[in-house]
Design a protein around this motif. Structure first.
Motif, mmCIF file in Angstrom:
data_model
loop_
_atom_site.group_PDB
_atom_site.id
_atom_site.type_symbol
_atom_site.label_atom_id
_atom_site.label_comp_id
_atom_site.label_asym_id
_atom_site.label_seq_id
_atom_site.Cartn_x
_atom_site.Cartn_y
_atom_site.Cartn_z
ATOM 1 N N LYS A 89 -73.791 105.131 35.557
ATOM 2 C CA LYS A 89 -73.724 103.942 34.760
ATOM 3 C C LYS A 89 -74.008 102.634 35.334
ATOM 4 C CE LYS A 89 -71.457 102.153 30.395
ATOM 5 N NZ LYS A 89 -70.072 102.030 29.598
ATOM 6 N N SER A 90 -73.324 102.421 36.524
ATOM 7 C CA SER A 90 -73.378 101.408 37.292
ATOM 8 C C SER A 90 -74.940 101.234 38.060
ATOM 9 C CB SER A 90 -72.343 101.089 38.333
ATOM 10 O OG SER A 90 -72.508 102.356 39.457
ATOM 11 N N LYS A 91 -75.560 102.527 38.324
ATOM 12 C CA LYS A 91 -76.981 102.489 38.724
ATOM 13 C C LYS A 91 -77.706 102.097 37.577
ATOM 14 C CE LYS A 91 -76.365 105.701 42.496
ATOM 15 N NZ LYS A 91 -76.751 106.986 42.994
ATOM 16 N N ILE A 92 -77.610 102.616 36.352
ATOM 17 C CA ILE A 92 -78.433 102.296 35.404
ATOM 18 C C ILE A 92 -78.544 100.798 35.013
ATOM 19 C CG2 ILE A 92 -78.634 102.504 32.868
ATOM 20 C CD1 ILE A 92 -78.043 105.396 33.331
ATOM 21 N N GLU A 98 -67.527 98.082 41.201
ATOM 22 C CA GLU A 98 -66.627 97.429 40.732
ATOM 23 C C GLU A 98 -66.971 96.377 39.895
ATOM 24 O OE1 GLU A 98 -67.986 97.720 43.928
ATOM 25 O OE2 GLU A 98 -66.240 99.230 44.940
ATOM 26 N N GLU A 99 -68.212 95.755 39.694
ATOM 27 C CA GLU A 99 -68.667 94.931 38.423
ATOM 28 C C GLU A 99 -68.540 95.563 37.218
ATOM 29 O OE1 GLU A 99 -72.075 91.978 40.272
ATOM 30 O OE2 GLU A 99 -72.533 93.855 40.402
ATOM 31 N N LEU A 100 -69.004 96.870 37.027
ATOM 32 C CA LEU A 100 -68.950 97.632 35.844
ATOM 33 C C LEU A 100 -67.663 97.770 35.416
ATOM 34 C CD1 LEU A 100 -70.150 99.719 33.874
ATOM 35 C CD2 LEU A 100 -69.711 101.476 35.346
ATOM 36 N N GLN A 101 -66.730 98.121 36.524
ATOM 37 C CA GLN A 101 -65.209 98.254 35.954
ATOM 38 C C GLN A 101 -64.462 96.677 35.525
ATOM 39 O OE1 GLN A 101 -62.681 99.524 39.113
ATOM 40 N NE2 GLN A 101 -61.331 100.883 37.776
#
Length: 180
Positions: A89-92, A98-101
């Motif tokens: 999900k963070s790559k997509i 960390e930013e995704l979280q």
């Protein structure tokens, strides 16, 4: 242990597989959802990862060697699925994990399935600053009240290392909460 071996035989036997898998779903669906939700934070994402987890368990049960408890093996599958999901999900989205979280934590209050308050949000923000391993250990010990021995089997880490990780996590969380 004998009961578990019998249950695994039922899961692997095509004649008893459906009934046994229904029982597996009944036994593990709620605790696994909670475990996954603690990792991915979002309800819809947790549902997706839970579904993937059961597909993987069904697919790979024949490879289960019985070196750990079935519970530990299933939790390991769920943990790996949740972490893989977050990485993808963070790559997509082209952002760090960390930013995704942090983005997910910011959206928690809008989540109709989140029943926490400001203190819960602050706790999630404190947990987010921890390294991944400390996050997992803290969440499994604090939220799910798993024993260190169970966490050890799930994560493949010694009990001593887990106790140290939990201790460091608690100290970091206390410092964050006090400072904020």
């Amino acid at each position: 242990m004998q009961e578990e071996q019998e249950f695994i035989k039922r899961l692997l036997n095509p004649k008893t597989q459906n009934e046994a898998f229904k029982q597996l779903l009944l036994d593990y669906q709620r605790p696994l959802y909670n475990h996954i939700r603690n990792i991915v934070l979002n309800h819809d994402d947790a549902d997706d990862v839970l579904q993937n987890t059961f597909v993987k368990v069904f697919q790979y049960l024949k490879n289960f060697k019985g070196e750990s408890k079935l519970f530990s093996w299933i939790y390991r599958v769920a943990t790996n699925e949740a972490l893989t999901f977050l990485n993808q999900k963070s790559k997509i989205n082209g952002i760090s994990s960390e930013e995704l979280q942090n983005k997910t934590i910011d959206n928690l209050q809008a989540d109709v399935f989140f029943d926490g308050n400001e203190i819960q949000i602050k706790l999630q923000k404190a947990i987010a600053i921890l390294p991944e391993k400390q996050q997992l250990v803290f969440k499994m010990k604090y939220f799910q009240e798993l024993k260190y021995e169970e966490i050890s089997e799930i994560l493949g880490t010694s009990v001593g290392a887990l106790k140290a990780s939990y201790h460091h996590a608690v100290k970091k969380i206390e410092a964050f909460v006090t400072a904020n």
